[in-house]
Write an enzyme that holds these catalytic residues in place. Structure first.
Site, PDB file in Angstrom:
ATOM      1  N   GLU A 165     -51.833 123.878  68.021  1.00 40.51           N
ATOM      2  CA  GLU A 165     -50.770 124.375  67.150  1.00 40.51           C
ATOM      3  C   GLU A 165     -49.878 123.262  66.571  1.00 40.51           C
ATOM      4  O   GLU A 165     -48.662 123.238  66.791  1.00 40.51           O
ATOM      5  CB  GLU A 165     -49.903 125.392  67.886  1.00 40.51           C
ATOM      6  CG  GLU A 165     -50.661 126.627  68.315  1.00 40.51           C
ATOM      7  CD  GLU A 165     -49.775 127.702  68.928  1.00 40.51           C
ATOM      8  OE1 GLU A 165     -50.275 128.832  69.095  1.00 40.51           O
ATOM      9  OE2 GLU A 165     -48.590 127.431  69.239  1.00 40.51           O
ATOM     10  N   GLU A 366     -56.351 131.536  71.647  1.00 41.65           N
ATOM     11  CA  GLU A 366     -55.245 132.220  72.329  1.00 41.65           C
ATOM     12  C   GLU A 366     -55.004 133.561  71.658  1.00 41.65           C
ATOM     13  O   GLU A 366     -55.072 133.683  70.443  1.00 41.65           O
ATOM     14  CB  GLU A 366     -53.930 131.421  72.260  1.00 41.65           C
ATOM     15  CG  GLU A 366     -53.877 130.177  73.102  1.00 41.65           C
ATOM     16  CD  GLU A 366     -52.537 129.452  72.958  1.00 41.65           C
ATOM     17  OE1 GLU A 366     -51.509 130.120  72.685  1.00 41.65           O
ATOM     18  OE2 GLU A 366     -52.520 128.221  73.110  1.00 41.65           O
TER      19      GLU A 366
END
Length: 463
Positions: A165, A366
């Site tokens: 991320e 995720e």
């Protein structure tokens, strides 16, 4: 029975800084340091010193992961644990020994280890000395660190990811004040976004130079993709959604897969006089060092509308001058976390990757829901009956299955997280795991969702 492709990854993801604890770490990362200087910023004033004690209990923890049927698990190698001297990339022998033992234990238990190199855990020394990701020297140091990881562990780890991320680093550190150093500076944010893309490409370049592909290894990046749905189909709202997508998603996604930044984004940043500093050599590195595989973190959609205030108003530059958040009436919510629940977005992501991004191999790296006070759901046997989590996962898997059936090249699903872990400023406020963790005793107990995923993994699908 909804069946998934052969050898599908059924697993979960965590990270070094969120699970290991600070035991025997010579250096502090930005979150270690932030907790040292402002512990009151963290929920319950709980920091990363112990986390989930994975440094000490990894054998038992990995056994629990095996017990619930996980065939793959992602974690990360902490720069601050592995490296003693950041300039020369000399290693800490305890760190090397620890990661060797963890990797070997995963393999011994029949679990594929998946490793990320950066999970928001920049060494704080590199921020204080150079400005962290503002500095291209730090980019070089990261490439050295990556090379050391490949050399030490590449004989056993075959699935590598450069960053988790990276967009969150940009947002948290330089725009919206939820990561140390809590700066608000749009121009720096733009340069940091560029430097992170460059750091990923340079790590991939080292990966190639070391011949890792010849060892059947692959390398990618983990991106949090949040499709930007416009509030309406009006020209203004659609334009706002397009710019939000350029900044939030395509700035990393297109660059990772095609090796070049979105043209419209470059035009916009140039026009606004905030464009990053780059060289032809760097752009060539980006072009020639693209990813093999993509990880997609998805939790919630992004809904935007045309901004209430004109983008050319007098103010310091930030990307959200071009869009406002839109709260859709009637939306489903996880109230604990404040996030909308919209599983169909996972299908939309799957089709977007299929149609616009070379149908690259990808997996859900995720997905999950954080819920507070899960002890409310303890049954008489001491098991947390988290049916809400099972329902959440099933809905997302149904939409993912539809995307796979329609040709999207997805090969796995990882929940965040295997065992309840420390979650940055939120500490242990919300729990995400298949396995609960009593942070006072470090006793870990399988939840109902853990028993459920075991059956899903065994059957490679669900009813």
């Amino acid at each position: 029975m909804k069946r998934f492709p052969q050898n599908f990854w059924w697993g979960a993801a965590t990270s070094g800084p969120q699970s290991e604890g600070r035991f025997n770490k010579k250096h502090a990362n930005v979150f270690d340091y932030w907790y040292e200087v402002e512990p009151e910023e963290f929920y319950g004033q709980i920091g990363p010193d112990t986390a989930s004690n994975f440094y000490n209990s990894y054998v038992d923890d990995i056994q629990l992961m095996k017990e619930i049927g996980l065939n793959s698990v992602r974690t990360s190698i902490q720069w601050t644990r592995l490296i003693d001297d950041f300039e020369s990339a000399t290693v800490n022998e305890d760190g090397v020994d620890y990661y060797n033992k963890v990797i070997n234990e995963f393999i011994k238990q029949g679990i594929t280890p998946v490793m990320a190199l950066h999970h928001f855990d920049l060494p704080v020394e590199l921020y204080h000395k150079y400005g962290g990701w503002e500095s291209k020297h730090v980019v070089e140091l990261f490439a050295k660190f990556a090379g050391k990881c490949f050399e030490l562990f590449g004989d056993r780890v075959k699935h590598w990811f450069t960053f988790n991320e990276p967009m969150v680093i940009v947002d948290g550190q330089y725009l919206y004040q939820f990561h140390y150093p809590n700066v608000i500076d749009g121009k720096k944010a733009v340069q940091v976004a560029y430097n992170l893309n460059l750091a990923s490409a340079k790590a991939i370049k080292v990966f190639k130079e070391l011949g890792m592909h010849r060892k059947d290894a692959q390398i990618g990046i983990i991106l949090n993709l949040t499709p930007s749905y416009p509030a309406s189909q009006s020209e203004e709202d659609v334009k706002a959604g397009r710019i939000a997508d350029l900044w939030r998603n395509e700035m990393f996604l297109k660059t990772a897969i095609y090796g070049e930044f979105p043209e419209k984004l470059v035009e916009l940043l140039t026009e606004d006089k905030v464009i990053w500093e780059s060289t032809d050599e760097e752009l060539n590195i980006l072009k020639n060092n693209t990813i093999d595989v993509l990880g997609v973190n998805f939790y919630h959609p992004s809904r935007v509308k045309a901004p209430d205030i004109s983008p050319n108003s007098t103010a310091d530059w930030t990307p959200d001058r071009y869009y406002d958040q839109y709260e859709m009436p009637g939306r489903r919510m996880n109230i604990d976390k404040g996030w909308e629940i919209y599983p169909q977005a996972l299908y939309d992501i799957a089709i977007n990757i299929r149609d616009n991004y070379k149908n690259i191999k990808w997996f859900v790296s995720e997905n999950g829901m954080g819920v507070s006070k899960e002890e409310r759901f303890l049954n008489d046997s001491g098991v947390i009956e988290d049916d809400y989590r099972i329902d959440f996962i099933k809905e997302h898997l149904e939409w993912l299955h539809k995307g796979i059936e329609e040709g999207s090249n997805c090969f796995g699903y990882h929940l965040w997280t295997p065992i309840d872990c420390w979650s940055w400023k939120n500490a242990y406020r919300n729990r995400y795991g298949f396995i609960s963790n009593n942070i006072h005793t470090q006793v870990k107990t399988i939840k109902k969702s853990g028993y459920w995923i075991k059956e899903v993994s065994k059957n490679n699908g669900f009813l």
